[in-house]
Write a protein that holds these residues in place. Sequence first.
Motif, PDB file in Angstrom:
ATOM      1  N   PHE A  31     -11.084  -5.646  -9.556  1.00  0.00           N
ATOM      2  CA  PHE A  31     -10.546  -4.313  -9.262  1.00  0.00           C
ATOM      3  C   PHE A  31      -9.955  -4.259  -7.858  1.00  0.00           C
ATOM      4  O   PHE A  31      -9.940  -3.227  -7.213  1.00  0.00           O
ATOM      5  CB  PHE A  31     -11.610  -3.243  -9.469  1.00  0.00           C
ATOM      6  CG  PHE A  31     -11.716  -2.740 -10.889  1.00  0.00           C
ATOM      7  CD1 PHE A  31     -10.593  -2.517 -11.664  1.00  0.00           C
ATOM      8  CD2 PHE A  31     -12.960  -2.463 -11.447  1.00  0.00           C
ATOM      9  CE1 PHE A  31     -10.683  -2.038 -12.972  1.00  0.00           C
ATOM     10  CE2 PHE A  31     -13.074  -1.982 -12.746  1.00  0.00           C
ATOM     11  CZ  PHE A  31     -11.926  -1.764 -13.520  1.00  0.00           C
ATOM     12  N   ASN A  32      -9.458  -5.387  -7.385  1.00  0.00           N
ATOM     13  CA  ASN A  32      -8.714  -5.388  -6.125  1.00  0.00           C
ATOM     14  C   ASN A  32      -7.295  -4.942  -6.446  1.00  0.00           C
ATOM     15  O   ASN A  32      -6.474  -5.715  -6.951  1.00  0.00           O
ATOM     16  CB  ASN A  32      -8.706  -6.784  -5.503  1.00  0.00           C
ATOM     17  CG  ASN A  32     -10.083  -7.214  -5.061  1.00  0.00           C
ATOM     18  OD1 ASN A  32     -10.552  -6.838  -3.998  1.00  0.00           O
ATOM     19  ND2 ASN A  32     -10.753  -7.985  -5.921  1.00  0.00           N
ATOM     20  N   GLU A  33      -7.035  -3.672  -6.168  1.00  0.00           N
ATOM     21  CA  GLU A  33      -5.742  -3.078  -6.481  1.00  0.00           C
ATOM     22  C   GLU A  33      -4.770  -3.349  -5.339  1.00  0.00           C
ATOM     23  O   GLU A  33      -5.197  -3.484  -4.181  1.00  0.00           O
ATOM     24  CB  GLU A  33      -5.898  -1.554  -6.634  1.00  0.00           C
ATOM     25  CG  GLU A  33      -6.906  -1.117  -7.691  1.00  0.00           C
ATOM     26  CD  GLU A  33      -6.342  -1.150  -9.103  1.00  0.00           C
ATOM     27  OE1 GLU A  33      -5.377  -1.897  -9.368  1.00  0.00           O
ATOM     28  OE2 GLU A  33      -6.880  -0.425  -9.945  1.00  0.00           O
ATOM     29  N   PRO A  34      -3.470  -3.384  -5.641  1.00  0.00           N
ATOM     30  CA  PRO A  34      -2.522  -3.530  -4.541  1.00  0.00           C
ATOM     31  C   PRO A  34      -2.476  -2.252  -3.682  1.00  0.00           C
ATOM     32  O   PRO A  34      -2.467  -1.183  -4.281  1.00  0.00           O
ATOM     33  CB  PRO A  34      -1.170  -3.720  -5.250  1.00  0.00           C
ATOM     34  CG  PRO A  34      -1.380  -3.420  -6.696  1.00  0.00           C
ATOM     35  CD  PRO A  34      -2.844  -3.333  -6.960  1.00  0.00           C
ATOM     36  N   PRO A  35      -2.435  -2.337  -2.391  1.00  0.00           N
ATOM     37  CA  PRO A  35      -2.608  -3.539  -1.593  1.00  0.00           C
ATOM     38  C   PRO A  35      -4.093  -3.802  -1.318  1.00  0.00           C
ATOM     39  O   PRO A  35      -4.847  -2.878  -1.126  1.00  0.00           O
ATOM     40  CB  PRO A  35      -1.896  -3.167  -0.275  1.00  0.00           C
ATOM     41  CG  PRO A  35      -2.092  -1.674  -0.149  1.00  0.00           C
ATOM     42  CD  PRO A  35      -2.176  -1.133  -1.554  1.00  0.00           C
ATOM     43  N   SER A  36      -4.493  -5.061  -1.330  1.00  0.00           N
ATOM     44  CA  SER A  36      -5.870  -5.456  -0.995  1.00  0.00           C
ATOM     45  C   SER A  36      -5.811  -6.621  -0.022  1.00  0.00           C
ATOM     46  O   SER A  36      -5.036  -7.569  -0.241  1.00  0.00           O
ATOM     47  CB  SER A  36      -6.620  -5.945  -2.240  1.00  0.00           C
ATOM     48  OG  SER A  36      -7.068  -4.880  -3.032  1.00  0.00           O
ATOM     49  N   ALA A  37      -6.648  -6.545   1.005  1.00  0.00           N
ATOM     50  CA  ALA A  37      -6.661  -7.633   1.991  1.00  0.00           C
ATOM     51  C   ALA A  37      -7.054  -8.935   1.306  1.00  0.00           C
ATOM     52  O   ALA A  37      -7.969  -8.973   0.472  1.00  0.00           O
ATOM     53  CB  ALA A  37      -7.634  -7.309   3.111  1.00  0.00           C
ATOM     54  N   LEU A  38      -6.355 -10.003   1.659  1.00  0.00           N
ATOM     55  CA  LEU A  38      -6.580 -11.284   0.990  1.00  0.00           C
ATOM     56  C   LEU A  38      -7.954 -11.868   1.316  1.00  0.00           C
ATOM     57  O   LEU A  38      -8.452 -12.708   0.575  1.00  0.00           O
ATOM     58  CB  LEU A  38      -5.467 -12.266   1.376  1.00  0.00           C
ATOM     59  CG  LEU A  38      -4.050 -11.795   0.989  1.00  0.00           C
ATOM     60  CD1 LEU A  38      -2.998 -12.741   1.540  1.00  0.00           C
ATOM     61  CD2 LEU A  38      -3.911 -11.655  -0.527  1.00  0.00           C
ATOM     62  N   ASP A  39      -8.558 -11.396   2.419  1.00  0.00           N
ATOM     63  CA  ASP A  39      -9.904 -11.885   2.770  1.00  0.00           C
ATOM     64  C   ASP A  39     -10.970 -10.814   2.505  1.00  0.00           C
ATOM     65  O   ASP A  39     -12.062 -10.878   3.062  1.00  0.00           O
ATOM     66  CB  ASP A  39      -9.946 -12.326   4.234  1.00  0.00           C
ATOM     67  CG  ASP A  39      -9.629 -11.175   5.184  1.00  0.00           C
ATOM     68  OD1 ASP A  39      -9.270 -10.066   4.693  1.00  0.00           O
ATOM     69  OD2 ASP A  39      -9.736 -11.376   6.412  1.00  0.00           O
ATOM     70  N   SER A  40     -10.659  -9.832   1.657  1.00  0.00           N
ATOM     71  CA  SER A  40     -11.598  -8.725   1.444  1.00  0.00           C
ATOM     72  C   SER A  40     -12.898  -9.215   0.811  1.00  0.00           C
ATOM     73  O   SER A  40     -12.923 -10.190   0.066  1.00  0.00           O
ATOM     74  CB  SER A  40     -10.962  -7.647   0.556  1.00  0.00           C
ATOM     75  OG  SER A  40     -10.402  -8.227  -0.604  1.00  0.00           O
TER      76      SER A  40
END
Length: 248
Positions: free
Chosen positions: A130-139
């Motif tokens: 459920f990492n929707e755009p935008p999501s930090a690549l290191d989240s």
Amino acid sequence: MDVVVVDDAEAVGEHVAALVLRSVERDPALVLGVATGGTPLPVYRALARGSADFSAVRVVALDEYVGLPAGHPASFAAYVRHEITEPLALPTGNVVVPQGSGQELERRIRELGGVDLQLLGIGRNGHLAFNEPPSALDSRSRVVALSETTRRDNARAFGRDPVPTHAVTQGLGTILEARHLVLLATGVAKADAVAAALTGPVTPDCPASVVQRHRQVTVVLDRAAASVLQRRRNVDGADRECIHHPQL
Ligand code: PGA
């Protein structure tokens, strides 16, 4: 990255199930990261038709809605129970479905020693879990707001009930720590997202593009989901040899 294109959703299920079985044979206590949604159902059903012993396998799900009553049929906890835990006869103590906070989920994954083999779907909008755009690549794992596209796409499971607005999800950085990623997509509705994720820039605007940063990725697509990717590669003339069509 290994990209495999097979005929249809059923064949995607068979191919990925075979990969899971090989991994369980090598390591009976495998930590299997499972995706929910429609795409991986043929995988779980193919596994359930076999007779492999999953009793030592540990399973961890990617995400879960926030705020659903316990046992709601559209919850991912219910999905995992009906499609994975019960048919594969997994001990319930071996199964983690996210609940509560992102920190709690991170702790559970750490206790398992990390994920060995992570199955992943992709959203039409390029979301990963459920990492929707935008999501930090290191989240890291956290509670997120769901996009309208995702809420609409998932509404079919809710009938007349409202679709939750929030979910707890593994972060993109968390997912990248799994040892082997297996991204599955079927159907033409996913074709643009697949092409963007695999051949576009690695960007928070296409969270699934983060898989390009992982060193062991298997992508399994049916022809429809691969259609834009293959057109693009035919035009570019680039890297075509990494797409293969296995004889199953
Ligand atoms: P789907 O969901 O398999 O139901 O299409 C995939 C996703 O949203 O990640």
